[in-house]
Scaffold this motif. Sequence first.
Motif, PDB file in Angstrom:
ATOM      1  N   ASP A 204       0.816  -1.222   0.000  1.00  0.00           N
ATOM      2  CA  ASP A 204       0.000   0.000   0.000  1.00  0.00           C
ATOM      3  C   ASP A 204       0.849   1.270   0.000  1.00  0.00           C
ATOM      4  OD1 ASP A 204       1.080  -0.238   2.491  1.00  0.00           O
ATOM      5  OD2 ASP A 204      -0.782   0.153   3.584  1.00  0.00           O
ATOM      6  N   ASP A 205       2.124   1.145  -0.355  1.00  0.00           N
ATOM      7  CA  ASP A 205       3.008   2.312  -0.353  1.00  0.00           C
ATOM      8  C   ASP A 205       2.747   3.169  -1.596  1.00  0.00           C
ATOM      9  OD1 ASP A 205       5.198   4.098  -0.404  1.00  0.00           O
ATOM     10  OD2 ASP A 205       6.497   2.646   0.590  1.00  0.00           O
ATOM     11  N   PRO A 206       2.502   4.481  -1.405  1.00  0.00           N
ATOM     12  CA  PRO A 206       2.297   5.353  -2.576  1.00  0.00           C
ATOM     13  C   PRO A 206       3.504   5.342  -3.532  1.00  0.00           C
ATOM     14  CG  PRO A 206       1.729   6.514  -0.541  1.00  0.00           C
ATOM     15  CD  PRO A 206       2.345   5.210  -0.130  1.00  0.00           C
ATOM     16  N   ILE A 207       4.671   5.043  -3.005  1.00  0.00           N
ATOM     17  CA  ILE A 207       5.853   4.945  -3.875  1.00  0.00           C
ATOM     18  C   ILE A 207       5.666   3.780  -4.849  1.00  0.00           C
ATOM     19  CG2 ILE A 207       8.352   4.573  -3.966  1.00  0.00           C
ATOM     20  CD1 ILE A 207       8.515   5.676  -1.116  1.00  0.00           C
ATOM     21  N   ARG A 208       5.046   2.734  -4.354  1.00  0.00           N
ATOM     22  CA  ARG A 208       4.798   1.566  -5.194  1.00  0.00           C
ATOM     23  C   ARG A 208       3.828   1.888  -6.338  1.00  0.00           C
ATOM     24  NH1 ARG A 208       5.244  -3.835  -4.044  1.00  0.00           N
ATOM     25  NH2 ARG A 208       3.895  -5.149  -5.296  1.00  0.00           N
ATOM     26  N   SER A 209       2.800   2.672  -6.040  1.00  0.00           N
ATOM     27  CA  SER A 209       1.853   3.063  -7.092  1.00  0.00           C
ATOM     28  C   SER A 209       2.552   3.878  -8.178  1.00  0.00           C
ATOM     29  CB  SER A 209       0.710   3.891  -6.496  1.00  0.00           C
ATOM     30  OG  SER A 209       0.148   3.223  -5.397  1.00  0.00           O
ATOM     31  N   TRP A 210       3.415   4.785  -7.713  1.00  0.00           N
ATOM     32  CA  TRP A 210       4.204   5.596  -8.663  1.00  0.00           C
ATOM     33  C   TRP A 210       5.121   4.708  -9.496  1.00  0.00           C
ATOM     34  CZ3 TRP A 210       9.582   5.700  -7.727  1.00  0.00           C
ATOM     35  CH2 TRP A 210      10.339   6.574  -8.512  1.00  0.00           C
ATOM     36  N   ARG A 211       5.796   3.772  -8.843  1.00  0.00           N
ATOM     37  CA  ARG A 211       6.670   2.841  -9.556  1.00  0.00           C
ATOM     38  C   ARG A 211       5.874   2.062 -10.598  1.00  0.00           C
ATOM     39  NH1 ARG A 211       8.276  -2.997  -7.517  1.00  0.00           N
ATOM     40  NH2 ARG A 211       6.095  -3.101  -8.154  1.00  0.00           N
ATOM     41  N   ASP A 212       4.694   1.627 -10.210  1.00  0.00           N
ATOM     42  CA  ASP A 212       3.883   0.846 -11.135  1.00  0.00           C
ATOM     43  C   ASP A 212       3.437   1.675 -12.339  1.00  0.00           C
ATOM     44  OD1 ASP A 212       4.290  -1.298  -9.514  1.00  0.00           O
ATOM     45  OD2 ASP A 212       2.257  -1.385  -8.698  1.00  0.00           O
ATOM     46  N   ARG A 213       3.153   2.955 -12.093  1.00  0.00           N
ATOM     47  CA  ARG A 213       2.797   3.818 -13.232  1.00  0.00           C
ATOM     48  C   ARG A 213       3.977   3.943 -14.192  1.00  0.00           C
ATOM     49  NH1 ARG A 213       0.054   6.591  -9.108  1.00  0.00           N
ATOM     50  NH2 ARG A 213       1.729   8.095  -8.761  1.00  0.00           N
ATOM     51  N   LEU A 214       5.168   4.012 -13.648  1.00  0.00           N
ATOM     52  CA  LEU A 214       6.348   4.116 -14.517  1.00  0.00           C
ATOM     53  C   LEU A 214       6.658   2.787 -15.202  1.00  0.00           C
ATOM     54  CD1 LEU A 214       8.515   6.496 -12.341  1.00  0.00           C
ATOM     55  CD2 LEU A 214       7.603   6.979 -14.621  1.00  0.00           C
ATOM     56  N   LEU A 215       6.348   1.683 -14.551  1.00  0.00           N
ATOM     57  CA  LEU A 215       6.500   0.381 -15.221  1.00  0.00           C
ATOM     58  C   LEU A 215       5.601   0.314 -16.456  1.00  0.00           C
ATOM     59  CD1 LEU A 215       6.584  -2.153 -12.227  1.00  0.00           C
ATOM     60  CD2 LEU A 215       8.467  -1.557 -13.752  1.00  0.00           C
ATOM     61  N   ASP A 216       4.465   0.971 -16.372  1.00  0.00           N
ATOM     62  CA  ASP A 216       3.507   0.929 -17.479  1.00  0.00           C
ATOM     63  C   ASP A 216       3.771   1.989 -18.547  1.00  0.00           C
ATOM     64  OD1 ASP A 216       2.114  -1.219 -16.430  1.00  0.00           O
ATOM     65  OD2 ASP A 216       0.864   0.071 -15.166  1.00  0.00           O
ATOM     66  N   ALA A 217       4.637   2.952 -18.228  1.00  0.00           N
ATOM     67  CA  ALA A 217       4.884   4.050 -19.172  1.00  0.00           C
ATOM     68  C   ALA A 217       5.522   3.533 -20.457  1.00  0.00           C
ATOM     69  CB  ALA A 217       5.792   5.097 -18.516  1.00  0.00           C
ATOM     70  N   PHE A 218       5.360   4.281 -21.517  1.00  0.00           N
ATOM     71  CA  PHE A 218       5.985   3.958 -22.804  1.00  0.00           C
ATOM     72  C   PHE A 218       5.648   2.518 -23.225  1.00  0.00           C
ATOM     73  CE2 PHE A 218       9.038   6.785 -20.451  1.00  0.00           C
ATOM     74  CZ  PHE A 218       8.548   7.965 -20.985  1.00  0.00           C
ATOM     75  N   ASP A 219       4.353   2.246 -23.195  1.00  0.00           N
ATOM     76  CA  ASP A 219       3.879   0.933 -23.633  1.00  0.00           C
ATOM     77  C   ASP A 219       4.496  -0.198 -22.806  1.00  0.00           C
ATOM     78  OD1 ASP A 219       2.257  -0.618 -25.258  1.00  0.00           O
ATOM     79  OD2 ASP A 219       3.836  -0.915 -26.764  1.00  0.00           O
ATOM     80  N   GLY A 220       4.721   0.056 -21.517  1.00  0.00           N
ATOM     81  CA  GLY A 220       5.215  -0.997 -20.623  1.00  0.00           C
ATOM     82  C   GLY A 220       6.681  -1.359 -20.841  1.00  0.00           C
ATOM     83  N   LEU A 221       7.474  -0.392 -21.275  1.00  0.00           N
ATOM     84  CA  LEU A 221       8.906  -0.639 -21.520  1.00  0.00           C
ATOM     85  C   LEU A 221       9.578  -1.353 -20.351  1.00  0.00           C
ATOM     86  CD1 LEU A 221      11.535  -0.069 -23.207  1.00  0.00           C
ATOM     87  CD2 LEU A 221      11.708   2.099 -21.958  1.00  0.00           C
ATOM     88  N   ALA A 222       9.405  -0.819 -19.144  1.00  0.00           N
ATOM     89  CA  ALA A 222      10.072  -1.397 -17.973  1.00  0.00           C
ATOM     90  C   ALA A 222       9.312  -2.617 -17.441  1.00  0.00           C
ATOM     91  CB  ALA A 222      10.208  -0.339 -16.881  1.00  0.00           C
ATOM     92  N   ARG A 223       8.006  -2.640 -17.626  1.00  0.00           N
ATOM     93  CA  ARG A 223       7.177  -3.756 -17.159  1.00  0.00           C
ATOM     94  C   ARG A 223       7.494  -5.036 -17.928  1.00  0.00           C
ATOM     95  NH1 ARG A 223       3.661  -4.128 -12.932  1.00  0.00           N
ATOM     96  NH2 ARG A 223       2.419  -2.298 -13.512  1.00  0.00           N
ATOM     97  N   LYS A 224       7.783  -4.877 -19.225  1.00  0.00           N
ATOM     98  CA  LYS A 224       8.004  -6.046 -20.081  1.00  0.00           C
ATOM     99  C   LYS A 224       9.383  -6.668 -19.903  1.00  0.00           C
ATOM    100  CE  LYS A 224       4.928  -4.330 -23.758  1.00  0.00           C
ATOM    101  NZ  LYS A 224       4.945  -3.489 -24.995  1.00  0.00           N
ATOM    102  N   ALA A 225      10.286  -5.946 -19.283  1.00  0.00           N
ATOM    103  CA  ALA A 225      11.652  -6.451 -19.120  1.00  0.00           C
ATOM    104  C   ALA A 225      11.683  -7.597 -18.119  1.00  0.00           C
ATOM    105  CB  ALA A 225      12.557  -5.310 -18.642  1.00  0.00           C
ATOM    106  N   PRO A 226      12.557  -8.600 -18.340  1.00  0.00           N
ATOM    107  CA  PRO A 226      12.657  -9.700 -17.373  1.00  0.00           C
ATOM    108  C   PRO A 226      12.978  -9.163 -15.974  1.00  0.00           C
ATOM    109  CG  PRO A 226      13.838 -10.245 -19.391  1.00  0.00           C
ATOM    110  CD  PRO A 226      13.440  -8.803 -19.498  1.00  0.00           C
ATOM    111  N   ALA A 227      12.130  -9.542 -15.009  1.00  0.00           N
ATOM    112  CA  ALA A 227      12.293  -9.033 -13.641  1.00  0.00           C
ATOM    113  C   ALA A 227      11.501  -9.931 -12.700  1.00  0.00           C
ATOM    114  CB  ALA A 227      11.784  -7.597 -13.544  1.00  0.00           C
ATOM    115  N   PHE A 228      11.676  -9.715 -11.414  1.00  0.00           N
ATOM    116  CA  PHE A 228      10.882 -10.420 -10.421  1.00  0.00           C
ATOM    117  C   PHE A 228       9.617  -9.615 -10.148  1.00  0.00           C
ATOM    118  CE2 PHE A 228      15.205 -11.843  -9.876  1.00  0.00           C
ATOM    119  CZ  PHE A 228      15.062 -13.215  -9.733  1.00  0.00           C
ATOM    120  N   ASP A 229       8.560 -10.311  -9.799  1.00  0.00           N
ATOM    121  CA  ASP A 229       7.267  -9.671  -9.600  1.00  0.00           C
ATOM    122  C   ASP A 229       7.169  -9.180  -8.152  1.00  0.00           C
ATOM    123  OD1 ASP A 229       4.690  -8.805  -9.992  1.00  0.00           O
ATOM    124  OD2 ASP A 229       3.822 -10.773  -9.576  1.00  0.00           O
ATOM    125  N   THR A 230       7.844  -8.083  -7.868  1.00  0.00           N
ATOM    126  CA  THR A 230       7.843  -7.567  -6.480  1.00  0.00           C
ATOM    127  C   THR A 230       6.874  -6.417  -6.324  1.00  0.00           C
ATOM    128  OG1 THR A 230       9.593  -5.945  -6.871  1.00  0.00           O
ATOM    129  CG2 THR A 230      10.265  -8.174  -6.195  1.00  0.00           C
TER     130      THR A 230
END
Lengths: 230, 230
Positions: A204-230
Amino acid sequence: MARLLYDLAGADPARRFSPYCWRIRMALAHKDLPVETVPWQFLDKEAIAPSGHGKVPVLVDDGKWLAESWTIACYLEETYPDRPSLFGGGKGPELSHYFSVLGDTLVGAFFRFVAGDIEKVLAGENRAYYRESREKRIGMTLEELTADREGRLPALRDSLAPLRAALKAQPYLGGDKPLYADYAVFGAFQWARCVSPFQLLAEDDPIRSWRDRLLDAFDGLARKAPAFDT
Amino acid sequence: MARLLYDLAGADPARRFSPYCWRIRMALAHKDLPVETVPWQFLDKEAIAPSGHGKVPVLVDDGKWLAESWTIACYLEETYPDRPSLFGGGKGPELSHYFSVLGDTLVGAFFRFVAGDIEKVLAGENRAYYRESREKRIGMTLEELTADREGRLPALRDSLAPLRAALKAQPYLGGDKPLYADYAVFGAFQWARCVSPFQLLAEDDPIRSWRDRLLDAFDGLARKAPAFDT
């Protein structure tokens, strides 16, 4: 001439985990500048020698070799002024520099949590190089450095209080839309999730919501990269 | 019509010690807007009632009552756009908000060092009000809160690492010249030295050099104010 970014990679060439390279990946996307990324490992010093630096990010743009994330960000802003601004105009470059430094500090703080996991995404000589060079720098083993990370987590989360309060008040550090200030700090969080399953941020950390918005930015550029689901 | 700033004062009406009022004192000086400051104590709620707030800073400008430092800073920037910008233009307001929040966080952190000393600069009913209201808020005595401050000092100084690194790279958070970002953070340091002889910053800390430059700004506005020589 193709634009190239030498981008830190793990044993899986698709796993790109440098916090500083992520700043530039996001900055290039912000300016809508296409780039070909080249997977680079710690020991590939020769490949980036023309930059005069031994670390990535290294950008080759229009035949020019550039290193250091802040230098590259300033170069992109000056070289492509007609594309969306990374700093928001005015004294934006000066004000944004703090966030570059803040991102650096977060990398240092998070390292005490994920340093052991980084080794696991590397292979062969680069794995040995990583452990040896880091243990020499920190003067202890990676295991000693990361001991009791669960116990230290509340203090880490407390130390993020200003970031948390700022992101409660507005969606991005840059306001309604992200700027380089956001990418500079986001790089540290993206790095952590690219190398480690350890969950730094509470659900429930607002930082996490911000991070998630950036993961989704630019058609999910950072979201699509191989990573752990943290 | 005179411009008035209700400004938190101690037993000595000349000792002005609110971190938030100092932000506005500096912001008004930055914009070269003359102001008459009115010494205000915690219990003078009636004097500022027209603002709708119970705390200072409260600015009365052209008949308008304004409260909260960030609100006042934004008001000044919008109302006096032809005077030197507090935010540096562009996305400066958005980027500067972080520093307002950072300053708030520093006030909270420094409070654990200077809370006991604040009582000593107050007198009478305001002294009793201060202790009672703060102890109720923190759930312990001022003495318990500030215990072992010497022992906790290294950790506090460590927590200032991003600010220190940023101010090694450029003279002010705003670049070559200070902006509201600087005043928002400076307020916390000025507050501490106005109420306490305890030295928060080491002699050779780059943050101290920056603080000293701001003490000297605007003809020594903050330097001339009654304070401890820390």
